[in-house]
Design a protein around this motif. Structure first.
Motif, short mmCIF file in Angstrom:
data_model
loop_
_atom_site.label_atom_id
_atom_site.label_comp_id
_atom_site.label_asym_id
_atom_site.label_seq_id
_atom_site.Cartn_x
_atom_site.Cartn_y
_atom_site.Cartn_z
N GLN A 1096 0.82 -1.20 0.00
CA GLN A 1096 0.00 0.00 0.00
C GLN A 1096 0.86 1.26 0.00
OE1 GLN A 1096 -0.89 2.17 2.71
NE2 GLN A 1096 -3.05 2.62 2.45
N VAL A 1100 0.72 3.92 -2.89
CA VAL A 1100 0.11 5.21 -2.64
C VAL A 1100 1.09 6.34 -2.98
CG1 VAL A 1100 -0.78 6.76 -0.88
CG2 VAL A 1100 -1.62 4.44 -1.02
N SER A 1103 1.14 6.53 -6.78
CA SER A 1103 -0.16 6.91 -7.32
C SER A 1103 -0.48 8.36 -7.01
CB SER A 1103 -1.24 6.03 -6.71
OG SER A 1103 -2.48 6.61 -6.86
N ARG A 1104 -0.19 8.76 -5.76
CA ARG A 1104 -0.53 10.12 -5.37
C ARG A 1104 0.24 11.12 -6.25
NH1 ARG A 1104 1.15 10.23 -0.05
NH2 ARG A 1104 3.18 10.56 -0.98
N ASN A 1162 -2.40 1.20 -10.83
CA ASN A 1162 -3.58 0.70 -10.14
C ASN A 1162 -3.75 -0.79 -10.31
OD1 ASN A 1162 -4.57 2.89 -8.89
ND2 ASN A 1162 -5.96 3.49 -10.53
N SER A 1218 -5.90 5.82 -1.06
CA SER A 1218 -5.16 6.59 -2.05
C SER A 1218 -6.02 7.73 -2.57
CB SER A 1218 -4.75 5.66 -3.18
OG SER A 1218 -4.82 6.31 -4.37
N GLU A 1221 -6.23 10.45 -0.10
CA GLU A 1221 -4.98 11.22 -0.09
C GLU A 1221 -4.93 12.14 -1.30
OE1 GLU A 1221 -1.10 10.14 0.42
OE2 GLU A 1221 -1.36 8.92 2.19
N THR A 1222 -5.34 11.58 -2.45
CA THR A 1222 -5.30 12.38 -3.67
C THR A 1222 -6.24 13.57 -3.55
OG1 THR A 1222 -5.03 10.31 -4.81
CG2 THR A 1222 -5.51 12.22 -6.15
#
Length: 1503
Positions: A1096, A1100, A1103-1104, A1162, A1218, A1221-1222
């Motif tokens: 994770q 994350v 991805s973020r 993803n 995620s 957070e985004t």
């Protein structure tokens, strides 16, 4: 079960035939393709070590096959052969294998394929069975040679399988794969990714490719739609005609019946509204045809995944029955556990393949739509342009394209949901018989309820969009005209407007949120109610029906599968409905009329360069024109304000609607618009405008356009970056850049729309001589010059006089003077000075150049003073020394700076958007929670927790209930017991629903609270930010905060916060239940949690950052689009549409580069997470088998059915973490703009007296100012005293500090030292609004806001209508406005576009007259008006402001020759300050300027 042996095995016959033929058959089916590709190959594949090793393994396998055949032959025909021969299988198999190995040998050469990997996998799997058979007999082996051969080949096959899993790629590809996987995840984890880390797109994924194929389909579909549309139009016309007749005849009847005609009219009106006025229903088809293959592929994967989903409940059923029967063998349990794992893994793989394709499809659809909108905007007709503002068009690109993206991601659910529902019901029927119908009935009842809710929600959504559009439109205008708001102290009025709209928007949002809570309630009750109804009916129907664990938990697993499609369908339908709104908007825009390409012909047989044959062109009104212009002539076009000069230009460009006649133009065009359009690029790029750079030509053009001195002042010369809308250039500089662009383009025909209006007199003269005039660099070209300056007319070849859109006179200057027509009178009135001109300047006609207008719709600094401007920017930009590096803010505090020598100081004006990196700090979450309110936050948590407890309680109750089946085995089941079971089960279900409802309601209120607070803070702060901020920040970036980020705070964050909470509680609940059933499981939790955490975190981080890159790389798409729309006429005139399309494609590609990896990352995550979830299922099952003696079947069912559910929930939890957070980044971005330093207080403690300033006396005491602390001074110690009602003219060369002076009076920039006193009050001690409300400016750019005329004059409604009409009369607008239908309520278009520039200027005069303050500042306000209007304005000002102190900043010395004193500024100092006459006698600075402008003492005396 009794037939099972404790030690089962497959028959040898099956192992030797079927299991051998399956993998071989698979390979042979695939072989032809590989062999074909081998034949096609020209170059031989490079021989890597891996390749050679693979070939070796295959060769060894070939030897084992031959050896196998030899053994058989030896046994049958050798010296020791027995009479009974081996079975044929021992012959066929080795031969089959030998041939296969040869085939594999070729395949390895041809391809490195999935096929081979699958073949080896199948082979190894099929060989496991004979392998274990042989192992069991290992101790008593009879057939040693075959035993050894089999083991050798099995070993080789395993090696081959491992080798085939390693791709044999060339060195470069290997590097790439390493780079791709490694970069993204590792790099993303270790440091923040930046745009430069993104890899290039494949050809197929580029915007150009996608757009090309999409456009092809659009053309054919739109064509068909247009044909359909024409047919319906015809029908409509016929129908209307019939209706007319019937209504005429019906009218007489209805009079008798007392039906009013109005009612009939209203009915007709309604019908008219509903009829579509554009071709419709073609967009979806075009999208389908463009992307049908991806659609089909993804459908196949979805189907496989759906079918596999139903295998697990059946395995669960077997598992429970296994635990119930002590007699069954252990291996059965282990088999089920392994099967559960295998099925789950396959399901995950198919699902991710499907998702990958769907998300890529969504991305491509968005790209196609964005590209299409852009392309359409370039060819859009003017009527179409009027219908939608820039903001709305940008919305099509952002919001509507995004909607399509979201829907296409899940479009397959349209068929997959019903399919899942049907299969689930079939299986449930098998379990529970007809009682399923009860549960089904409950579900079906839910659908209309959801339908109603969705419909209501859609209406609210549309309403919400309206308010959003409206709010953004105002915001956009406010930011564009922020300078005016500050100068007039109008911020509170506009703030109130925005807050009003926002209030309405929040009301709608609150309604929407309540609806959502109701639908959430319905949803969360649904599963509980469905299972309640089903089980209650099942046990109630007959006493024989007993709820066993198998039945209950298999049913619950099936109901769980059912929950997804039932939850998704309404959501999908709702989003499809939303998309249908977008579809209509897009179809209307994309199907709208295009510019008629045939308005302007290019026929070379004409002998004139430009000819108009009795053309009639209209924006609003018609005008007949005929005109013939020979090649190489210089033609001036003159006429009063609103006589159609700019319209003539537009007609020549083909922008007007042609009603009759035609225009013919020979050769290419270059166009200089009245309001210079400047791109956000370097100065050189603005001039080259896509042409190749040739140094000599470039220098000539620069020299001719008088840009040389300006370049010296700019920090990086011609490589200086120009801000959006040319913000760091003065009006004159912009106009000259625009002219230089035209001159550089080497066109044949030049359309010059008043290019000399915005420049100083001497510069105007220089440009006319060097560029436009008879000796200029364009002397052999055809030039059509719209001008207000009569001084140039004697030098032109022909003059066209326009009156009311018609050519009233046409001919040479001399012949028109001689004809004594309108033109001659016009000249006589305004050129009296002509005769008084002193003899020494014989042929120099006085250049009364009307100094024009620099209306960049974004009216930031109008600094004609380049020096001050460039100095104040010298290192204005925090990132100037840092080349192109993104400003990274590590956790928002540490600023990372890098030195990059190649960018000169001051070259960059616009900072790269600051992008937060690293973790989102916890304080940001706290900030959001604080905005929500602590009370709300805590209660939401508590209520959701109780809801989860109820859910677990309900399921434990169920597992206890199923144990009744064993307790009351073969006994009658007591009714009271049954009722209590059903009752408690139902009550717990409803309790869950109620708690969810409560929680959602509270959360809705809380999040709306947060939205309100955050928007207010943002708006409040942005309006109080000093002007310098707006100079260095593109408007798009600020708008983005109000659009995208506030949207996220409004809608996305509450949504993802709620989902995250529910997921988290769900996962914890599941783990709790499994541990309760099999305590062993607790041991596994820790390692799983550790793995989970790392996966994770890895994901994350990457991805973020990718999401952040996505949002940062999106801004340029929209700002480039906005820029394009505002510069359309220029782009079209130069025929540069292709280049801009290309640029747009590149910008979108940059964005895709971060979207694509995001999609892939993803999937990377999902595969790993789902594997973890599958392991949870596996271990839950495994431990259940191990401890089956001590556990009751109810708990086994419960823990496994829970575990089956956990995979999705785990996946969602990370996705939500995620996403949260985004999304929370939006809070961070909004708060970043809430913390920018403000300008001084609006209203300070120390307030000036009520009617201050009474006298209007101004004193500057050693006044110094700089634009920013680290820059040089712009005004270097100004000291002067201006007495009450003096008229002061302020002059100076470009860059002397004239505008800085006015900026200081309004405290747009604050003093470095010294004071300004107005009536003996130091302006630095009072509030900004007290100051700005009491002095008035007529600014250089007439900025208007959309709204009524009245609002534009008096936003606070302070004045009566009489007052307003009085000032309109004084500013000569009364006649015009009385002529409008709505009068004062007449709607002004965005940026005042439905008024001519002259009219806008007059409105600004009216504003000043209305305020009637004692101090008036004129910033060359007479820029874009013709001589008559100019005269009117000057007279009005002299008359109405006679008792006021007036400061006039002038480029044209004429307007200030009657001042009481003139202040001459040079490089920020006052060099001369005296009456005009005295200054002329002194023969200093002022004298030389006057001489340039052709003014002598006699002129002044005559004035």
């Amino acid at each position: 079960n009794d037939d099972f042996c404790p030690d089962p095995d497959l028959p040898v016959c099956l192992e030797q035939t079927v299991l051998v033929w399956i993998p071989l058959g698979f390979l042979w089916l695939c072989a032809p393709w590989h062999l074909i590709s081998l034949c096609k190959r020209t170059q031989v594949k490079h021989k890597s070590k891996l390749y050679l090793f693979k070939q070796l393994v295959v060769s060894l396998l070939l030897l084992t096959a031959i050896a196998g055949l030899a053994v058989t032959l030896g046994e049958d025909y050798g010296p020791h052969s027995s009479s009974e021969k081996n079975s044929p299988v021992y012959y066929t198999n080795p031969v089959l294998f030998a041939v296969t190995w040869v085939n594999v040998h070729l395949c390895v050469r041809a391809v490195d394929s999935t096929t081979l990997f699958l073949f080896w996998l199948l082979l190894v799997l099929c060989d496991i069975f004979p392998f274990q058979t042989l192992l069991r007999q290992a101790l008593k082996v009879r057939d040693i040679p075959r035993f050894s051969l089999f083991n050798i080949s099995f070993g080789l096959e395993v090696i081959a399988l491992i080798l085939s899993a390693v791709a044999d790629v060339s060195r470069e590809d290997q590097e790439l794969i390493k780079k791709v996987l490694f970069i993204m995840v590792m790099k993303g984890f270790k440091q923040s990714l930046v745009q430069e880390d993104m890899w290039e797109l494949n050809e197929v994924e580029t915007t150009a490719h996608i757009s090309e194929s999409f456009q092809q389909h659009v053309r054919s579909e739109l064509g068909k739609a247009r044909v359909r549309f024409q047919k319906t139009l015809k029908k409509r016309v016929v129908k209307n005609a019939l209706q007319e007749e019937t209504s005429q005849t019906g009218f007489t009847n209805s009079m008798g019946k007392g039906v009013s005609q109005d009612v009939l009219m209203m009915v007709n009106e309604k019908k008219k509204k509903e009829e579509k006025s554009y071709p419709s229903d073609w967009l979806i088809m075009s999208i389908y045809k463009t992307f049908k293959w991806i659609l089909i592929e993804s459908a196949v994967f979805k189907l496989l995944q759906d079918l596999l989903a139903f295998v697990s409940p059946q395995l669960l059923k077997m598992m429970i029955s296994f635990t119930q029967k002590p007699s069954s063998y252990d291996w059965e349990g282990y088999l089920y556990a392994v099967l559960l794992l295998v099925v789950a893994l396959l399901q995950s793989l198919f699902l991710q393949q499907y998702f990958q394709r769907c998300f890529v499809l969504g991305m491509k659809v968005r790209t196609a739509i964005m590209a299409a909108v852009y392309k359409k905007a370039l060819v859009m007709s003017n009527d179409n342009r009027k219908e939608s503002t820039v903001g709305e068009t940008v919305n099509l690109m952002s919001a509507d394209a995004q909607r399509f993206n979201d829907v296409t991601n899940f479009i397959h659910l349209l068929w997959s949901c019903p399919l899942q529902i049907v299969i689930s019901i079939a299986f449930l029927w098998i379990e529970l018989g007809p009682s399923v119908l009860a549960g089904l009935a409950v579900m079906v009842l839910m659908v209309p309820i959801n339908g109603l809710l969705a419909n209501k929600a859609r209406k609210l959504q549309v309403e919400n969009m309206k308010f959003k559009d409206k709010r953004l439109k105002i915001m956009n205008e406010m930011l564009n005209g922020i300078k005016i708001l500050k100068l007039f102290a109008w911020e509170p009025s506009f703030q109130a407007q925005v807050e009003g709209i926002r209030g309405e928007e929040l009301k709608v949002m609150r309604k929407f949120a309540y609806l959502t809570s109701v639908s959430t309630f319905v949803f969360s009750c649904a599963p509980a109610l469905v299972s309640l109804a089903t089980f209650a009916v099942f046990v109630g129907v007959s006493p024989d029906n007993v709820l066993t664990a198998e039945k209950a938990f298999t049913s619950i697993s099936l109901f769980n599968i059912l929950r997804f499609p039932l939850a998704m369908l309404p959501m999908l339908i709702a989003s499809i409905v939303q998309t249908s709104v977008s579809k209509k908007r897009l179809e209307k825009f994309l199907g709208g009329d295009e510019l008629e390409s045939d308005i302007v012909r290019h026929d070379s047989s004409f002998n004139s360069a430009v000819s108009i044959c009795d053309g009639s062109y209209a924006w609003e009104r018609d005008a007949d024109l005929s005109l013939d212009i020979k090649p190489g002539r210089l033609v001036a076009v003159v006429g009063a304000v609103g006589s159609g000069k700019s319209s003539l230009m537009s007609a020549l460009l083909g922008e007007m609607h042609c009603t009759k006649g035609f225009i013919n133009i020979q050769g290419s065009l270059a166009f200089v618009p009245q309001q210079a359009w400047i791109q956000n690029a370097t100065l050189r790029d603005n001039i080259l405008f896509g042409s190749p750079y040739e140094d000599k030509k470039f220098q000539n053009v620069i020299e001719a356009c008088a840009l040389g001195p300006d370049l010296k002042l700019l920090a990086a010369g011609d490589l200086t970056e120009i801000g959006e809308k040319g913000i760091n250039l003065s009006g004159g500089q912009k106009q000259r850049v625009s002219l230089a662009r035209a001159a550089y383009s080497q066109a044949d025909i030049y359309l010059l729309d008043d290019p000399l209006s915005a420049v100083d007199a001497h510069v105007g003269k220089h440009i006319f001589d060097k560029v436009i005039g008879p000796n200029g660099i364009l002397k052999n070209k055809t030039r059509i010059l719209v001008t207000h300056g009569i001084s140039f007319l004697p030098f032109v070849d022909e003059v066209v006089v326009l009156v009311d859109g018609r050519v009233s006179e046409f001919g040479s200057y001399k012949s028109l003077r001689a004809s004594k027509g309108a033109f001659s009178e016009f000249l006589d009135t305004y050129a009296k000075e002509h005769s008084n001109q002193s003899t020494e300047e014989g042929n120099d006609i006085i250049p009364v150049i009307l100094v024009g207008i620099q209306l960049d719709r974004m009216m930031h600094f109008p600094p004609e003073d380049a020096v001050s401007f460039t100095l104040k920017r010298e290192n204005s930009i925090r990132r100037s020394q840092r080349g192109g590096s993104v400003r990274l803010r590590k956790n928002s505090t540490l600023k990372v700076t890098e030195k990059a020598g190649e960018t000169k100081k001051g070259q960059r004006l616009i900072e790269k958007e600051a992008m937060e990196t690293g973790h989102v700090k916890f304080s940001v979450y706290l900030q959001y929670l604080r905005a929500m309110g602590w009370g709300y936050s805590v209660w939401v948590l508590i209520i959701y927790f109780i809801q989860n407890v109820a859910f677990i309680g309900q399921n434990l109750w169920l597992s206890d209930w199923t144990n009744d089946a064993t307790v009351y085995y073969n006994k009658t089941y007591p009714a009271s017991m049954r009722d209590s079971r059903v009752g408690v089960f139902g009550a717990l279900g409803v309790a869950q629903g109620l708690f969810v409802f409560l929680g959602t309601l509270l959360l809705a209120n809380a999040s709306i609270n947060a939205s309100r607070i955050m928007h207010s803070q943002l708006l409040n702060n942005i309006l109080r930010v000093p002007m310098i901020f707006f100079d260095t920040t593109p408007i798009g970036r600020v708008v983005n905060r109000f659009a995208k980020d506030i949207f996220t705070v409004d809608e996305a964050i509450p949504q993802s916060f709620r989902s995250w909470l529910l997921c988290l509680l769900g996962v914890l609940g599941t783990l709790f239940v499994i541990c309760l059933a099999t305590p062993f499981f607790a041991i596994i939790i820790v390692p799983l949690a550790v793995i989970y955490y790392f996966v994770q975190r890895f994901y994350v981080a990457t991805s973020r950052q990718l999401r952040r890159l996505d949002s940062v790389s999106r801004s340029p798409i929209y700002s480039h689009f906005g820029e394009t729309v505002s510069g359309l006429s220029v782009i079209r005139a130069y025929k540069h549409q292709e280049r801009f399309l290309k640029h747009n494609e590149i910008t979108i590609d940059e964005n895709l580069k971060s979207v694509y990896p995001w999609i892939v990352s993803n999937r990377w995550l999902a595969i790993r997470l789902e594997s973890l979830g599958n392991l949870v299922v596996f271990f839950a099952a495994l431990f259940a088998v191990i401890s089956r003696e001590t556990i009751d079947s109810g708990l086994v069912g419960l823990s496994i059915s829970y575990a089956l559910n956990v995979t999705q929930t785990l996946n969602w939890l990370v996705r939500m973490t995620s996403e949260l957070e985004t999304n929370i980044v939006a809070v961070e971005r909004v708060s970043e703009y809430c913390e920018i330093e403000n300008e001084a207080e609006w209203v300070a403690q120390h307030r000036p007296p009520e009617n201050w300033p009474q006298a209007g006396r101004l004193q500057f005491i050693d006044y110094k100012v700089r634009y920013r602390p680290e820059l040089d001074l712009v005004l270097k110690g100004i000291t002067c005293d201006i007495t009450s009602s003096e008229k002061i003219g302020i002059v100076g060369r470009t860059g002397a500090g004239k505008s800085s002076l006015t900026n200081c009076l309004f405290r747009i920039i604050e003093a470095a030292e010294g004071h300004i006193l107005i009536d003996d009050i130091d302006i630095a001690t009072i509030g900004l609004h007290d100051l700005r409300n009491n002095i008035t400016i007529i600014p250089q750019d007439p900025v208007l806001f959309s709204g009524t005329l009245r609002m534009n004059l008096d936003p606070f409604d302070k004045f009566s209508d009489e007052n307003i009409w009085r000032v309109l009369e004084l500013s000569h607008l009364k006649d015009y406005i009385t002529g409008l239908e709505e009068g004062l309520q007449h709607e002004v278009a965005e940026g005042g576009e439905n008024l001519s520039v002259g009219q806008r200027q007059l409105l600004c005069l009216a504003r000043a007259l209305l305020r009637k303050s004692r101090i008036l500042i004129l910033d060359e306000a007479t820029a874009a008006v013709d001589l008559e209007t100019d005269n009117l304005i000057q007279n009005t000002i002299r008359r109405e402001f006679s008792h006021c102190t007036v400061l006039t900043i002038a480029h044209r010395l004429h307007s200030i020759m009657d001042s009481s004193r003139v202040m001459v500024l040079d490089a920020g100092k006052i060099v001369e300050f005296d009456s005009p006459n005295n200054l002329l006698e002194k023969r200093g600075h002022f004298y030389s300027m006057a001489k340039d402008a052709g003014i002598s003492q006699q002129t002044v005396t005559s004035l």
